[in-house]
Design an enzyme around this catalytic site. Sequence first.
Site, mmCIF file in Angstrom:
data_model
loop_
_atom_site.group_PDB
_atom_site.id
_atom_site.type_symbol
_atom_site.label_atom_id
_atom_site.label_comp_id
_atom_site.label_asym_id
_atom_site.label_seq_id
_atom_site.Cartn_x
_atom_site.Cartn_y
_atom_site.Cartn_z
ATOM 1 N N LYS A 1 0.851 -1.183 0.000
ATOM 2 C CA LYS A 1 0.000 0.000 0.000
ATOM 3 C C LYS A 1 0.894 1.243 0.000
ATOM 4 C CE LYS A 1 -3.934 1.725 2.806
ATOM 5 N NZ LYS A 1 -4.717 1.469 4.053
ATOM 6 N N SER B 1 -9.818 -1.204 7.182
ATOM 7 C CA SER B 1 -9.209 -0.923 5.876
ATOM 8 C C SER B 1 -8.485 -2.092 5.222
ATOM 9 C CB SER B 1 -8.236 0.254 5.983
ATOM 10 O OG SER B 1 -8.945 1.472 5.996
ATOM 11 N N SER C 1 -9.742 1.365 3.151
ATOM 12 C CA SER C 1 -8.874 2.138 2.303
ATOM 13 C C SER C 1 -7.831 1.354 1.532
ATOM 14 C CB SER C 1 -8.160 3.187 3.164
ATOM 15 O OG SER C 1 -7.254 2.549 4.056
#
Lengths: 480, 485
Positions: free
Chosen positions: B78, B177, B153
């Site tokens: 990420k 997330s 996310s």
Amino acid sequence: MNYETVIGLEVHAQLTTRTKIFCGCSTEFGRTPNSQTCPVCLGLPGALPVLNRKAVEFAIRTGLATNCRIAPRSIFARKNYFYPDLPKGYQISQYELPVCEHGWLDIDLGDGQSKRIGITRAHMEEDAGKLIHGETPETAGSSLVDLNRACTPLLEIVSEPDMRSADEAIAYLKKLHQIVVYLGVCDGNLEEGSFRCDANVSVRPFGQKEFGTRAELKNINSFRFIRQAIEYEVERQIDLIESGGKVIQETRLFDSGTGMTRSMRGKEEAHDYRYFPDPDLVPLVISPAWIEEVRATLPELPDAKRHRFVEELGLPAYDAEVLAADRNLADYFDACVTLAKDAKSCANWVMGEVLRKLKETDTEVVAAPVTPELLSGLLARIADNTISGKIAKTVFEQMWLSGETADQIIQAQGLKQVTDTGAIEGLVDQVIAAHPEQVAEYLSGKDKLIGFFVGKVMQASQGKANPGMVNQLLKKKLQG
Amino acid sequence: MTIYDLTLAELRDRLDRRELSAAEVTGAYLERIAATNPQLNSFITVCAETATVEAEAADRAIAAGETAPLTGLPIAVKDIFNTAGLRTTCGSRILGNYISPYDATAIGRIKAQKAVILGKLNMDEFAMGSSNENSAFGAVRNPWELSRVPGGSSGGSAACVAARQAAAALGTDTGGSIRQPAAYCSVVGLKPTYGRVSRYGVVAYASSLDQVGPLARDVRDCALMLQAVAGYDPADSTSVDTAAPDYQAGLTGNIKGLRIGLPREYFIDGLDDDVRRAVEQATATYRDLGAEIVEVSLPHTAYAVACYYLIATAEASSNLARYDGVRYGLRAEQAENLIDMYMQSRAAGFGTEVKRRIMLGTYALSSGYYDAYYLKAQKVRTLIRQDFLDAFEKVDVLLTPVAPTPAFALGEKVNDPLQMYLSDIYTIPVNLAGTCAMSLPCGFSADSLPIGLQLIGKPFDEAAILSAAYAFEQATEWHKRQPEI
């Protein structure tokens, strides 16, 4: 109307840890801008603080020396505000639960009276960086940020509003300054900003219980300026009240150029710092064992030293004050006393010749070429009448230059005091014979002239005659 | 079978037997990314050059017999992780060109094993979002249905693993997330206990809730990834100094006698019928496997979302103050003075949702409101944590849905932040409690969208949920289904 001044002080002492409070960067002063930085003190995305254990130890030391309670558990909080010298947009400080609370210091009011000044709290925090505003042609009009100082450890020590005059404020500050320097936790340099002071000042009619509205004075970087700032501010507030005005709560900057204070921001412009516990740091837990460990390493503090110098060594209060003022000087003196025994003569020499010479040559006492060992060697030769006090001063000068022992110098230069009665008698006779007029005056009652004769004999002996013996023989011979 | 269909464990085996080289694997993945990323937009930065160099280094290490569990395995991370020398955007314009000078601890750990980092994955800006629509680099599409969101996310991370663009990924989970996008994309995602994995170098959203975790294709790979990043880090004061056990050793498939709790507050109105059915089926599977199913209560569940949006936004408002345009990141060049520079830089650099949360958090911490909001939320948080600890007196793990519905459509909730926030209703309490949980595939909806099952474990007992998840995986086929892309 008569007014009473009320003063509370906030001192920021920079702790002399080798590395910063939340990262491993060096705290050394005066290096190339931004050379002592890392992701943590630059506030880079993702970097996290880790508390420096040494800084905590220094806070505990200071807390103990100022009679504070050391919190078994304290919390770091974020103080949020924007400024270019503050890389994270918040300062890590302590808010609701500081590391030290409820302390006090006794200050000397000068007339033999002392007064206790309360210490509300002392909390740890990180310093901000420094802004440099276009000082060279290339940087004119711009501001440069140096983050070398960012994240260096500070201890903010907050007093109660217990002081009633600039004198008391200065006595408190000097006392606190002496303690932190003694403890070795702060270098105490006001000009470089390692010991900074903000003063909260208000006035109220005598007898009124409630405090007046206070102004916070900032930017004061010497003891002299602290007095100036407070005195100016007190006068300003009284004038304002007398002329029908009202003091407003505000932050005022002291201008050392004009000796005046001017408004920086009012209450309505005051920041809302939105303090909250820093989730990146766990509560600081200090065990009783750690506190005791630190307590065991505390040096003898100035008050205790002064007391000992007077009570145990029999020094006058003034001598004790001078000698205890600086930890290294006191250590030097203590070392001399251990070796030479005679405390009063040690005190005289340290406060006299040693201090004069240090000042003259701009030398730190720890670097004095005449060490306590050498000085006590010299004092021993005075004590056993090998040399007079006067010759000793000459010997001391030479010891300072060469680092040789007193004995080496006395030997090499033949300075051994003349204690042979016959030799001194001869000189006495010569002097009496050479000054018939003065002899007559002396005999007519001008006793003070004895000094003149002693001087002449000492001169004739090139200072080597034992002054006591000279005095005795002269009196005897002159009386006939 | 193509290279990119192999799991981490299978790749490890092929690499160790020299049937494949890390260079071949990396090459295959880079091609796969090139072919699929235009549709999915799961990568913000593809690191083809550095990945190739890392693959060669991995091959040398394998040849020298210096093989660690992740050596040569293709991982993507990420874009919230700082990676030295690579762009680290956190999905934001304000860090759009930011090259980090250092590696996050988690990155350092997988690099130390000579894993190959394929690139940086798309995400909601500063990890604020549940749909990956709040990215300055564009929305990510769900590989199962391109008109749907991948969740957020860590939307890029989940989409990437589901679409075989990397063998596994690292994400972060502040309120769900990792787990919610894992559920939406049918991959396995694990949020470890707070303190299990270092947060050092992970761009902070809400410091007391953020935690690093893996997303993988199956439970074994997930365990392998967790093993690589778990453990104490002196650079993170909140990381916990307890040794991580051998997670793979617990994957036996035997869960006889395991006590599983169903929190009654999680099976309420608003739970989609397909999701409810899938979770009930999963419960039945566990019963068949010999687990004991018990109903439990987490009484303060209803307050979790409100509590989260006070604490997370308060911390975020402070964490994001450093993006001021002074030292790095976007700076408005036309500013007239300092305040103007701050305002313009932040106005231009942050997206709508980030601004909304900064404002909420600033408000919650403001003088006069602190006690009513932030402090009250902290007290509620303590109660929520206590709910979990009480439940774990009776059971070993909790079984719940991950999200109330399967993946929603792109754009569906963009203008309704409250609805968006409610998609994290089952995941948020776990972050507030600070414990561990994972999401694993447990079925599909009537219109073929993946559904996830959440297993919640005791603090620091990731081994228990991994073991329970593995048993379920062995008994079912859901994890074997792949999106057609």
